[in-house]
Design a protein around this motif. Sequence first.
Motif, short mmCIF file in Angstrom:
data_model
loop_
_atom_site.label_atom_id
_atom_site.label_comp_id
_atom_site.label_asym_id
_atom_site.label_seq_id
_atom_site.Cartn_x
_atom_site.Cartn_y
_atom_site.Cartn_z
N MET A 1 0.83 -1.18 0.00
CA MET A 1 0.00 0.00 0.00
C MET A 1 0.88 1.26 0.00
O MET A 1 0.59 2.21 -0.72
CB MET A 1 -0.92 0.01 1.22
N ALA A 2 1.93 1.24 0.81
CA ALA A 2 2.80 2.41 0.88
C ALA A 2 3.40 2.73 -0.49
O ALA A 2 3.46 3.90 -0.89
CB ALA A 2 3.90 2.20 1.91
N LYS A 3 3.87 1.71 -1.19
CA LYS A 3 4.45 1.92 -2.52
C LYS A 3 3.43 2.54 -3.47
O LYS A 3 3.75 3.43 -4.24
CB LYS A 3 4.97 0.60 -3.10
N ALA A 4 2.18 2.06 -3.41
CA ALA A 4 1.13 2.59 -4.26
C ALA A 4 0.86 4.06 -3.98
O ALA A 4 0.44 4.81 -4.86
CB ALA A 4 -0.16 1.78 -4.08
N LEU A 5 1.15 4.48 -2.75
CA LEU A 5 0.96 5.88 -2.36
C LEU A 5 2.22 6.71 -2.56
O LEU A 5 2.28 7.88 -2.19
CB LEU A 5 0.52 5.95 -0.89
N GLY A 6 3.26 6.10 -3.15
CA GLY A 6 4.50 6.81 -3.42
C GLY A 6 5.36 7.01 -2.18
O GLY A 6 6.22 7.90 -2.16
N MET A 7 5.16 6.19 -1.18
CA MET A 7 5.93 6.31 0.06
C MET A 7 7.07 5.31 0.08
O MET A 7 7.01 4.27 -0.57
CB MET A 7 5.00 6.05 1.27
N ARG A 8 8.11 5.63 0.86
CA ARG A 8 9.21 4.70 1.07
C ARG A 8 8.81 3.76 2.21
O ARG A 8 8.11 4.16 3.13
CB ARG A 8 10.48 5.45 1.43
N VAL A 9 9.31 2.53 2.16
CA VAL A 9 8.98 1.52 3.17
C VAL A 9 10.24 1.20 3.98
O VAL A 9 11.29 0.90 3.42
CB VAL A 9 8.44 0.23 2.50
N ILE A 10 10.12 1.28 5.31
CA ILE A 10 11.23 0.98 6.21
C ILE A 10 10.80 -0.17 7.12
O ILE A 10 9.78 -0.08 7.80
CB ILE A 10 11.60 2.20 7.06
N ALA A 11 11.59 -1.24 7.13
CA ALA A 11 11.32 -2.39 8.00
C ALA A 11 12.22 -2.30 9.23
O ALA A 11 13.43 -2.12 9.11
CB ALA A 11 11.57 -3.69 7.28
N GLU A 12 11.64 -2.42 10.40
CA GLU A 12 12.39 -2.39 11.65
C GLU A 12 12.37 -3.78 12.28
O GLU A 12 11.46 -4.57 12.06
CB GLU A 12 11.77 -1.39 12.62
N GLY A 13 13.38 -4.07 13.07
CA GLY A 13 13.40 -5.32 13.82
C GLY A 13 13.79 -6.54 13.01
O GLY A 13 13.42 -7.66 13.36
N VAL A 14 14.55 -6.35 11.94
CA VAL A 14 14.97 -7.47 11.10
C VAL A 14 16.09 -8.23 11.83
O VAL A 14 17.11 -7.65 12.16
CB VAL A 14 15.43 -6.99 9.72
N GLU A 15 15.85 -9.51 12.08
CA GLU A 15 16.80 -10.29 12.86
C GLU A 15 17.32 -11.54 12.17
O GLU A 15 18.30 -12.13 12.61
CB GLU A 15 16.16 -10.69 14.20
N THR A 16 16.70 -11.95 11.07
CA THR A 16 17.13 -13.19 10.42
C THR A 16 17.32 -12.97 8.91
O THR A 16 16.73 -12.06 8.31
CB THR A 16 16.09 -14.31 10.61
N ASP A 17 18.12 -13.84 8.31
CA ASP A 17 18.32 -13.80 6.86
C ASP A 17 17.01 -14.07 6.13
O ASP A 17 16.75 -13.49 5.07
CB ASP A 17 19.37 -14.82 6.43
N LYS A 18 16.19 -14.93 6.68
CA LYS A 18 14.90 -15.25 6.06
C LYS A 18 14.01 -14.00 5.98
O LYS A 18 13.37 -13.75 4.96
CB LYS A 18 14.20 -16.37 6.84
N GLN A 19 13.99 -13.21 7.05
CA GLN A 19 13.23 -11.96 7.03
C GLN A 19 13.79 -11.01 5.97
O GLN A 19 13.04 -10.39 5.22
CB GLN A 19 13.28 -11.28 8.40
N LEU A 20 15.12 -10.91 5.92
CA LEU A 20 15.77 -10.04 4.95
C LEU A 20 15.42 -10.45 3.51
O LEU A 20 15.08 -9.61 2.68
CB LEU A 20 17.29 -10.07 5.15
N GLN A 21 15.46 -11.74 3.24
CA GLN A 21 15.12 -12.23 1.90
C GLN A 21 13.69 -11.86 1.52
O GLN A 21 13.43 -11.42 0.40
CB GLN A 21 15.32 -13.74 1.83
N ALA A 22 12.77 -12.04 2.46
CA ALA A 22 11.37 -11.71 2.19
C ALA A 22 11.20 -10.22 1.92
O ALA A 22 10.47 -9.81 1.00
CB ALA A 22 10.49 -12.14 3.36
#
Length: 56
Positions: free
Chosen positions: A1-22
Motif C-alpha cells: 500500500m505504501a508503494k502505491a501511495l508513493g511512500m518509502r517503506v522501512i522495516a524495523e526489527g529485522v533479525e534473520t536472513d529469512k526476514q531479509l530475503q522476504a
Amino acid sequence: MAKALGMRVIAEGVETDKQLQALRILECDEIQGYLFSRPLPPEEVVKYFERRIEVD
C-alpha cells in the motif's frame, strides 16, 4: 500500500536472513535491526562504518 501511495517503506526489527530475503522480494526500501547491528551510541557510529568499509 505504501508503494502505491508513493511512500518509502522501512522495516524495523529485522533479525534473520529469512526476514531479509522476504523484505528484498517485497522491495522494501530501508531495513534495520539486529541482523546488521545492535543499537550504537553516537560516538561508535563512525567506527562502525569505518570497519564496514574495510570489510567491503
